[in-house]
Design a protein around this motif. Sequence first.
Motif, PDB file in Angstrom:
ATOM      1  N   UNK A  60      16.076  -1.236   8.733  1.00 52.68           N
ATOM      2  CA  UNK A  60      16.490  -0.018   9.446  1.00 52.68           C
ATOM      3  C   UNK A  60      15.746   1.228   8.954  1.00 52.68           C
ATOM      4  N   UNK A  61      15.553   1.338   7.629  1.00 57.93           N
ATOM      5  CA  UNK A  61      14.972   2.581   7.105  1.00 57.93           C
ATOM      6  C   UNK A  61      13.859   2.385   6.088  1.00 57.93           C
ATOM      7  N   UNK A  62      13.741   1.194   5.493  1.00 53.93           N
ATOM      8  CA  UNK A  62      12.819   1.041   4.366  1.00 53.93           C
ATOM      9  C   UNK A  62      11.616   0.159   4.663  1.00 53.93           C
ATOM     10  N   UNK A  63      11.519  -0.370   5.884  1.00 55.12           N
ATOM     11  CA  UNK A  63      10.432  -1.281   6.233  1.00 55.12           C
ATOM     12  C   UNK A  63       9.787  -0.821   7.539  1.00 55.12           C
ATOM     13  N   UNK A  64       8.458  -0.742   7.535  1.00 58.95           N
ATOM     14  CA  UNK A  64       7.714  -0.451   8.761  1.00 58.95           C
ATOM     15  C   UNK A  64       7.075  -1.761   9.218  1.00 58.95           C
ATOM     16  N   UNK A  65       7.463  -2.229  10.391  1.00 61.89           N
ATOM     17  CA  UNK A  65       7.110  -3.582  10.815  1.00 61.89           C
ATOM     18  C   UNK A  65       5.675  -3.729  11.322  1.00 61.89           C
ATOM     19  N   UNK A  66       4.980  -2.633  11.562  1.00 63.87           N
ATOM     20  CA  UNK A  66       3.624  -2.755  12.114  1.00 63.87           C
ATOM     21  C   UNK A  66       2.571  -2.035  11.288  1.00 63.87           C
ATOM     22  N   UNK A  67       2.887  -1.658  10.059  1.00 64.12           N
ATOM     23  CA  UNK A  67       1.952  -0.830   9.292  1.00 64.12           C
ATOM     24  C   UNK A  67       0.805  -1.611   8.664  1.00 64.12           C
ATOM     25  N   UNK A  68       0.904  -2.927   8.584  1.00 68.85           N
ATOM     26  CA  UNK A  68      -0.177  -3.684   7.991  1.00 68.85           C
ATOM     27  C   UNK A  68       0.248  -4.420   6.742  1.00 68.85           C
ATOM     28  N   UNK A  69      -0.720  -4.942   6.034  1.00 69.12           N
ATOM     29  CA  UNK A  69      -0.454  -5.889   4.948  1.00 69.12           C
ATOM     30  C   UNK A  69       0.033  -5.208   3.674  1.00 69.12           C
ATOM     31  N   UNK A  70       0.971  -5.852   3.010  1.00 68.06           N
ATOM     32  CA  UNK A  70       1.441  -5.491   1.680  1.00 68.06           C
ATOM     33  C   UNK A  70       2.090  -6.742   1.108  1.00 68.06           C
ATOM     34  N   UNK A  71       2.335  -6.774  -0.175  1.00 65.27           N
ATOM     35  CA  UNK A  71       2.901  -7.971  -0.787  1.00 65.27           C
ATOM     36  C   UNK A  71       4.283  -8.266  -0.198  1.00 65.27           C
ATOM     37  N   UNK A  72       4.486  -9.491   0.291  1.00 63.17           N
ATOM     38  CA  UNK A  72       5.755  -9.883   0.889  1.00 63.17           C
ATOM     39  C   UNK A  72       5.823  -9.670   2.389  1.00 63.17           C
ATOM     40  N   UNK A  73       4.779  -9.050   2.963  1.00 59.10           N
ATOM     41  CA  UNK A  73       4.804  -8.715   4.386  1.00 59.10           C
ATOM     42  C   UNK A  73       4.878  -9.955   5.268  1.00 59.10           C
ATOM     43  N   UNK A  74       4.264 -11.053   4.842  1.00 59.12           N
ATOM     44  CA  UNK A  74       4.281 -12.266   5.660  1.00 59.12           C
ATOM     45  C   UNK A  74       5.709 -12.777   5.858  1.00 59.12           C
ATOM     46  N   UNK A  75       6.498 -12.757   4.798  1.00 54.27           N
ATOM     47  CA  UNK A  75       7.902 -13.183   4.913  1.00 54.27           C
ATOM     48  C   UNK A  75       8.681 -12.243   5.804  1.00 54.27           C
ATOM     49  N   UNK A  76       8.466 -10.935   5.623  1.00 51.07           N
ATOM     50  CA  UNK A  76       9.168  -9.953   6.455  1.00 51.07           C
ATOM     51  C   UNK A  76       8.895 -10.215   7.928  1.00 51.07           C
ATOM     52  N   UNK A  77       7.636 -10.417   8.279  1.00 49.20           N
ATOM     53  CA  UNK A  77       7.269 -10.636   9.682  1.00 49.20           C
ATOM     54  C   UNK A  77       7.782 -11.979  10.186  1.00 49.20           C
ATOM     55  N   UNK A  78       7.659 -13.009   9.381  1.00 52.46           N
ATOM     56  CA  UNK A  78       8.052 -14.346   9.827  1.00 52.46           C
ATOM     57  C   UNK A  78       9.550 -14.428  10.093  1.00 52.46           C
ATOM     58  N   UNK A  79      10.359 -13.901   9.167  1.00 52.83           N
ATOM     59  CA  UNK A  79      11.816 -13.954   9.365  1.00 52.83           C
ATOM     60  C   UNK A  79      12.235 -13.092  10.548  1.00 52.83           C
TER      61      UNK A  79
END
Length: 376
Positions: A246-265
């Motif tokens: 809701x407030x702490x994650x930007x879903x389209x900003x690009x790569x960062x550590x853990x981003x693959x899990x965030x996008x996949x889930x």
Amino acid sequence: MTIASPFLDLPGAVDSVDRDAGVAAHYGNPVVEQRELEAGRAIVDLSNRSVLSITGPDRLSWLNSITSQNLLGLTAGESSETLLLDASGRLEHAVRVIEDGETLWLLVEHDEADGLLAWLQSMRFMLRVELADRTADLATIGSLGTPALPIAAPNGVPLVWNDPWREVAPGGHQYAIGDHPGSGWTWSETLIPRDALPSLVSRVRKGEFAVAGLLAVEALRIAAWRPRFATEVDEKTIPHELDWLRTAVHLTKGCYRGQETVAKVHNLGHPPRRLVMLHLDGSEGALPARGSVVKVDVGGDRREVGLVTSSALHHELGPIALAVVKRSTDPDATLLVETDDLTVAAAQVVVVPPGAGAEAHVPRLPRLGAVTRPTR
């Protein structure tokens, strides 16, 4: 190391315990303190929290590249929050940030500071950034109003962190359905010179401010479904489970550590656990501690489905709690919380629904060898 606060010398002050030690849990009447805080008349001593700083021209692009939120567009006076995840997408740190045009200020729980600072130092490489622990210079004061505080402004910009929880941040996503109690959450954290704390306490004694302890903050925070790293997070937590996209994650900003899990889930799967708020049966007068087991009765068999993460006595809602339960837990089931020798019934309010995730709506392919029948 916890820095002793002069607020603990105020009448009725009772020190908090464990990781909140060093600031008042309450000043004699947590329920009254809640009302004063909610009305914007009270301030909260958070001077045991830590403050880190990042200077240098690469500060925003660097922190943006290693954490979950898009920080590139922050201008002087703006604030945000971001998460540091491990390679599997699990939460390692939650950071509140303020940009003043020359320095990026990081507000964190005091027991996070050393580990976070050490990790950030190891990730500097050849970038133009300098890090420092400024906790000895600056103290944090919380409020739900706009009190006339001696705000620190070392670079000419007042250092006030405004909690973004009131609405979904750009690039974020809310799993909670319907009206969100966080829309009325006007929490802010103000940095003041640490040497100004004694004079602030004197102003409290003169009646210029009311004070509220952490118990008051916790009750209002729980009612707003607002996750806190110190309570809602464990070693398995991913942001989706707490609705922290809701407030702490930007879903389209690009790569960062853990981003693959965030996008996949978010796009293809479902978080394995989900946050709920509990209305607790108050007839026994007991509040479950963090870590109390949550169970559901299935045909007389009580099965563990989760744990309480925080609880409080709310001045209007009565005893309430946040808990993280298995995704498969029936949203309509009455839950049972085991605390000490008691079992407390709890009605759940769904924060993260069981169907959260799978936003890409990708059709499931038939299993290899399965017979598919044409539709008419």
